[in-house]
Design a protein around this motif. Structure first.
Motif, PDB file in Angstrom:
ATOM      1  N   ASP A  82       0.801  -1.214   0.000  1.00 14.62           N
ATOM      2  CA  ASP A  82       0.000   0.000   0.000  1.00 14.62           C
ATOM      3  C   ASP A  82       0.839   1.272   0.000  1.00 14.62           C
ATOM      4  O   ASP A  82       0.316   2.365   0.244  1.00 14.62           O
ATOM      5  N   GLY A 100      -5.457  -5.325  -6.840  1.00 11.23           N
ATOM      6  CA  GLY A 100      -4.657  -4.772  -5.761  1.00 11.23           C
ATOM      7  C   GLY A 100      -4.519  -3.270  -5.803  1.00 11.23           C
ATOM      8  O   GLY A 100      -5.325  -2.553  -6.395  1.00 11.23           O
ATOM      9  N   ALA A 101      -3.434  -2.801  -5.184  1.00 18.38           N
ATOM     10  CA  ALA A 101      -3.215  -1.374  -4.985  1.00 18.38           C
ATOM     11  C   ALA A 101      -2.570  -0.727  -6.200  1.00 18.38           C
ATOM     12  O   ALA A 101      -1.775  -1.350  -6.912  1.00 18.38           O
ATOM     13  N   TYR A 110      -7.363   0.941  -4.776  1.00 16.56           N
ATOM     14  CA  TYR A 110      -7.263  -0.498  -4.972  1.00 16.56           C
ATOM     15  C   TYR A 110      -8.485  -0.991  -5.728  1.00 16.56           C
ATOM     16  O   TYR A 110      -9.555  -0.366  -5.704  1.00 16.56           O
ATOM     17  N   TRP A 117      -9.497  -7.255   1.700  1.00 15.71           N
ATOM     18  CA  TRP A 117      -8.207  -7.073   2.367  1.00 15.71           C
ATOM     19  C   TRP A 117      -7.896  -5.595   2.596  1.00 15.71           C
ATOM     20  O   TRP A 117      -7.644  -5.149   3.704  1.00 15.71           O
ATOM     21  N   PHE A 118      -7.954  -4.806   1.530  1.00 16.36           N
ATOM     22  CA  PHE A 118      -7.544  -3.409   1.627  1.00 16.36           C
ATOM     23  C   PHE A 118      -8.555  -2.534   2.362  1.00 16.36           C
ATOM     24  O   PHE A 118      -8.187  -1.467   2.863  1.00 16.36           O
ATOM     25  N   ASP A 119      -9.798  -2.953   2.455  1.00 14.28           N
ATOM     26  CA  ASP A 119     -10.775  -2.188   3.247  1.00 14.28           C
ATOM     27  C   ASP A 119     -10.361  -2.113   4.712  1.00 14.28           C
ATOM     28  O   ASP A 119     -10.790  -1.205   5.435  1.00 14.28           O
ATOM     29  N   GLY A 121      -7.161  -1.898   5.678  1.00 10.81           N
ATOM     30  CA  GLY A 121      -5.788  -1.424   5.727  1.00 10.81           C
ATOM     31  C   GLY A 121      -5.624   0.084   5.770  1.00 10.81           C
ATOM     32  O   GLY A 121      -6.588   0.843   5.900  1.00 10.81           O
ATOM     33  N   SER A 124      -7.566   2.210   3.152  1.00 15.27           N
ATOM     34  CA  SER A 124      -8.985   1.872   3.028  1.00 15.27           C
ATOM     35  C   SER A 124      -9.798   3.058   2.515  1.00 15.27           C
ATOM     36  O   SER A 124      -9.682   4.176   3.031  1.00 15.27           O
TER      37      SER A 124
END
Length: 337
Positions: A82, A100-101, A110, A117-119, A121, A124
């Motif tokens: 990220d 992904g990012a 993303y 996953w990224f929500d 992080g 987000s």
């Protein structure tokens, strides 16, 4: 099928993310090419992996030494870091699919397929407060999340080392195979101070373990050296307690491989133990225990403080005690060590 994985760090995350490689091969077939773009620090953790066709260092790309990578076309890019620097390469690549990012020119974003996953992080799209809440409420492991969002078979743990390094480590520390050895990796570097076991509890844990195991090996990285040296001092005259000096990553991984069991913070050591099927007891205060998949090898000790899993470096970890860890060891072993 040519796939590029972009994952630079953290080191423990690199190890557990590598579990997806066999699953990708299983889904797309033996002719699948998997390239991995990583950091210099993580290189050794991946260099002997049989499912990586080409391992590329980000530093080589920025210096122009492997400019030919930018001439390749990828069927699928899986971008899992990220930080903007890790995603810079994307603007120079040709690919059919991105998961992904990425950086849109103004901010980190993303793709929708990796939102689970990224929500949770740092980048987000839901905001930090919601991301932190989702992290605390999450009950799925890293492996489960990745299997579902990438639509691949459930990952299995694995780690690949240099056989010569493993042989030398075995000869140096593990020649007597009749000894029961417990490793303790109780520090957590400088970033996540509250991941570590408090010094008084760490000393008490070793004091108890040295009477129950044949040897207790104190482990850690270079950043942990001074704290581990202080931890070792009360036991410096006891041959049952061994201070393993920090060294190369593959040397560290080999030491862990031959342990009968390890007690570890949420760190690289834990992920290396899981990857190599070593029984483990792990403890958690600022980070999520639910996210860690031990694949049946371990028992977890969770903080009972109100700020558990708040992802703050200064959380209250006072409820993580030697007594609770020893109880977890009993649970893991079915009896006292």
């Amino acid at each position: 099928m040519r796939i590029l994985v972009i994952k630079h760090g953290a080191l423990g995350d690199v190890v557990r993310t590598s579990f997806i490689l066999e699953s990708l091969h299983e889904k797309f077939g033996s002719e699948t090419e998997i390239w991995w773009l990583t950091s210099d620090a993580a290189f050794d953790l991946l260099r002997y992996h049989p499912y990586i066709s080409k391992l590329v260092l980000a530093s080589q790309l920025t210096s122009g030494k492997v400019a030919w990578v930018k001439e390749q076309r990828f069927d699928w890019v899986i971008s899992l870091d990220d930080e903007p620097e890790a995603c810079e390469i994307l603007q120079d690549l040709e690919y059919d699919r991105l998961s992904g990012a990425y950086h849109d020119g103004t901010k980190m974003c993303y793709t929708d397929d990796v939102a689970p996953w990224f929500d949770m992080g740092l980048i987000s799209r839901l905001g930090k407060e919601t991301a932190d809440r989702l992290k605390r409420e999450n009950t799925k492991t890293h492996a489960q999340i990745f299997a579902e969002m990438l639509d691949i078979p459930y990952p299995r743990p694995s780690f690949y080392n240099n056989h010569l390094i493993e042989r030398n480590v075995h000869r140096k520390y593990f020649a007597d195979q009749n000894k029961f050895r417990v490793g303790v990796n109780l520090q957590a570097g400088s970033r996540w101070q509250s991941k570590a076991l408090r010094m008084e509890e760490a000393i008490e844990l070793i004091r108890q373990l040295r009477h129950q195991a044949d040897e207790v090996l104190i482990l850690g990285g270079i950043a942990d050296f001074e704290k581990n040296r202080k931890l070792y001092l009360p036991f410096s005259e006891d041959e049952r307690v061994v201070f393993i000096q920090p060294g190369q990553l593959l040397y560290f991984a080999a030491v862990i491989k031959y342990l009968n069991m390890i007690v570890s913070a949420d760190s690289l050591a834990l992920h290396l133990a899981i990857a190599q099927g070593v029984r483990n007891v792990s403890f958690y205060a600022p980070t999520s225990a639910a996210e860690i998949e031990t694949f049946g090898t371990g028992v977890k000790v969770l903080s009972t403080s109100a700020d558990y899993c708040s992802y703050r470096p200064d959380v209250d970890n006072s409820s993580i005690t030697a007594a609770r860890i020893l109880e977890a060891i009993e649970e893991l072993m079915g009896a006292r060590v």
